[in-house]
Design a protein around this motif. Structure first.
Motif, PDB file in Angstrom:
ATOM      1  N   LYS A   1       0.682  -1.224  -0.002  1.00  0.00           N
ATOM      2  CA  LYS A   1       0.071  -0.119  -0.090  1.00  0.00           C
ATOM      3  C   LYS A   1       0.979   1.252   0.041  1.00  0.00           C
ATOM      4  O   LYS A   1       2.110   1.307   0.832  1.00  0.00           O
ATOM      5  N   PRO A   2       0.751   2.412  -0.394  1.00  0.00           N
ATOM      6  CA  PRO A   2      -0.545   2.276  -1.298  1.00  0.00           C
ATOM      7  C   PRO A   2      -0.433   1.798  -2.858  1.00  0.00           C
ATOM      8  O   PRO A   2       0.801   1.411  -3.424  1.00  0.00           O
ATOM      9  N   PHE A   3      -1.302   1.311  -3.365  1.00  0.00           N
ATOM     10  CA  PHE A   3      -1.384   0.463  -4.610  1.00  0.00           C
ATOM     11  C   PHE A   3      -2.297   1.050  -5.579  1.00  0.00           C
ATOM     12  O   PHE A   3      -2.997   1.921  -5.726  1.00  0.00           O
ATOM     13  N   THR A   4      -2.005   0.604  -6.836  1.00  0.00           N
ATOM     14  CA  THR A   4      -2.454   1.090  -8.207  1.00  0.00           C
ATOM     15  C   THR A   4      -3.316  -0.181  -8.779  1.00  0.00           C
ATOM     16  O   THR A   4      -2.967  -1.360  -8.660  1.00  0.00           O
ATOM     17  N   PRO A   5      -4.160   0.016  -9.467  1.00  0.00           N
ATOM     18  CA  PRO A   5      -4.976  -0.872 -10.282  1.00  0.00           C
ATOM     19  C   PRO A   5      -3.803  -1.713 -11.343  1.00  0.00           C
ATOM     20  O   PRO A   5      -4.155  -2.972 -11.583  1.00  0.00           O
ATOM     21  N   GLU A   6      -2.946  -1.154 -11.613  1.00  0.00           N
ATOM     22  CA  GLU A   6      -1.805  -1.869 -12.430  1.00  0.00           C
ATOM     23  C   GLU A   6      -1.059  -2.716 -11.849  1.00  0.00           C
ATOM     24  O   GLU A   6      -0.966  -3.662 -12.072  1.00  0.00           O
ATOM     25  N   ALA A   7      -0.896  -2.495 -10.523  1.00  0.00           N
ATOM     26  CA  ALA A   7      -0.277  -3.400  -9.687  1.00  0.00           C
ATOM     27  C   ALA A   7      -0.978  -4.710  -9.562  1.00  0.00           C
ATOM     28  O   ALA A   7      -0.533  -5.517  -9.426  1.00  0.00           O
ATOM     29  N   PHE A   8      -2.346  -4.552  -9.337  1.00  0.00           N
ATOM     30  CA  PHE A   8      -3.089  -5.721  -8.984  1.00  0.00           C
ATOM     31  C   PHE A   8      -3.284  -6.393 -10.310  1.00  0.00           C
ATOM     32  O   PHE A   8      -2.990  -7.699 -10.333  1.00  0.00           O
ATOM     33  N   GLY A   9      -3.234  -5.710 -11.626  1.00  0.00           N
ATOM     34  CA  GLY A   9      -3.379  -6.452 -13.041  1.00  0.00           C
ATOM     35  C   GLY A   9      -2.090  -7.162 -13.046  1.00  0.00           C
ATOM     36  O   GLY A   9      -2.183  -8.125 -13.555  1.00  0.00           O
ATOM     37  N   GLU A  10      -0.893  -6.486 -12.962  1.00  0.00           N
ATOM     38  CA  GLU A  10       0.273  -7.281 -13.055  1.00  0.00           C
ATOM     39  C   GLU A  10       0.295  -8.471 -12.103  1.00  0.00           C
ATOM     40  O   GLU A  10       0.925  -9.416 -12.626  1.00  0.00           O
ATOM     41  N   ALA A  11       0.203  -8.314 -10.605  1.00  0.00           N
ATOM     42  CA  ALA A  11       0.354  -9.461  -9.868  1.00  0.00           C
ATOM     43  C   ALA A  11      -0.455 -10.772 -10.328  1.00  0.00           C
ATOM     44  O   ALA A  11      -0.127 -11.813 -10.404  1.00  0.00           O
ATOM     45  N   LEU A  12      -1.999 -10.312 -10.515  1.00  0.00           N
ATOM     46  CA  LEU A  12      -2.711 -11.386 -11.071  1.00  0.00           C
ATOM     47  C   LEU A  12      -2.305 -12.034 -12.501  1.00  0.00           C
ATOM     48  O   LEU A  12      -2.548 -13.186 -12.598  1.00  0.00           O
ATOM     49  N   ALA A  13      -1.855 -11.089 -13.177  1.00  0.00           N
ATOM     50  CA  ALA A  13      -1.688 -11.861 -14.583  1.00  0.00           C
ATOM     51  C   ALA A  13      -0.264 -12.800 -14.456  1.00  0.00           C
ATOM     52  O   ALA A  13      -0.208 -13.721 -15.053  1.00  0.00           O
ATOM     53  N   GLY A  14       0.386 -12.457 -13.619  1.00  0.00           N
ATOM     54  CA  GLY A  14       1.689 -13.056 -13.072  1.00  0.00           C
ATOM     55  C   GLY A  14       1.424 -14.559 -12.649  1.00  0.00           C
ATOM     56  O   GLY A  14       2.245 -15.596 -12.920  1.00  0.00           O
ATOM     57  N   ILE A  15       0.253 -14.734 -12.088  1.00  0.00           N
ATOM     58  CA  ILE A  15      -0.197 -16.029 -11.544  1.00  0.00           C
ATOM     59  C   ILE A  15      -1.340 -16.640 -12.426  1.00  0.00           C
ATOM     60  O   ILE A  15      -1.779 -17.673 -12.193  1.00  0.00           O
TER      61      ILE A  15
END
Length: 120
Positions: free
Chosen positions: A104-118
């Motif tokens: 935190k603080p985080f961005t939608p892009e950070a979520f997108g990258e993390a989820l795409a990575g798995i």
């Protein structure tokens, strides 16, 4: 897909859920837990595809939730969303079996990258 969001702050759970939507991950079933013990119980009863957990929570912290899940044989995808982002914590999370740690603080892009990575 079913996602469990575990954080002792209701506001932070809502921010995480909103950020998931902004990252293009809306429309999933969302389950919420307000502490680590509830998160552990909900993983067992709800069988989510992904757990997004804070590190510091009452009853049981996030790393203990992850350790308990792995010890019981659960391989649910697990990521931390926490204010703690040191290299030491990232290493502990990875060693325990976490797929990622978003600070935190985080961005939608950070979520997108993390989820795409798995692959989610």
């Amino acid at each position: 897909m079913k996602i469990l969001v575990a954080d002792d702050s209701r506001v932070m759970r809502q921010i995480v859920i909103r950020t998931l939507r902004q990252a293009g991950r809306g429309g999933h079933d969302i389950v919420e837990a307000q502490d680590g013990q509830e998160a552990l119980d909900l993983v067992r009863s709800e069988a989510p595809d992904l757990v997004l957990s804070d590190w510091n929570m009452p009853e049981m912290n996030g790393i203990d939730v992850l350790t308990s899940l792995r010890a019981s044989g659960s391989q649910v995808a697990f990521g931390f969303v926490t204010s703690e982002g040191s290299e030491e914590m990232r290493a502990r999370a990875a060693q325990a079996g976490a797929a990622f740690l978003i600070a935190k603080p985080f961005t939608p892009e950070a979520f997108g990258e993390a989820l795409a990575g798995i692959g989610l």
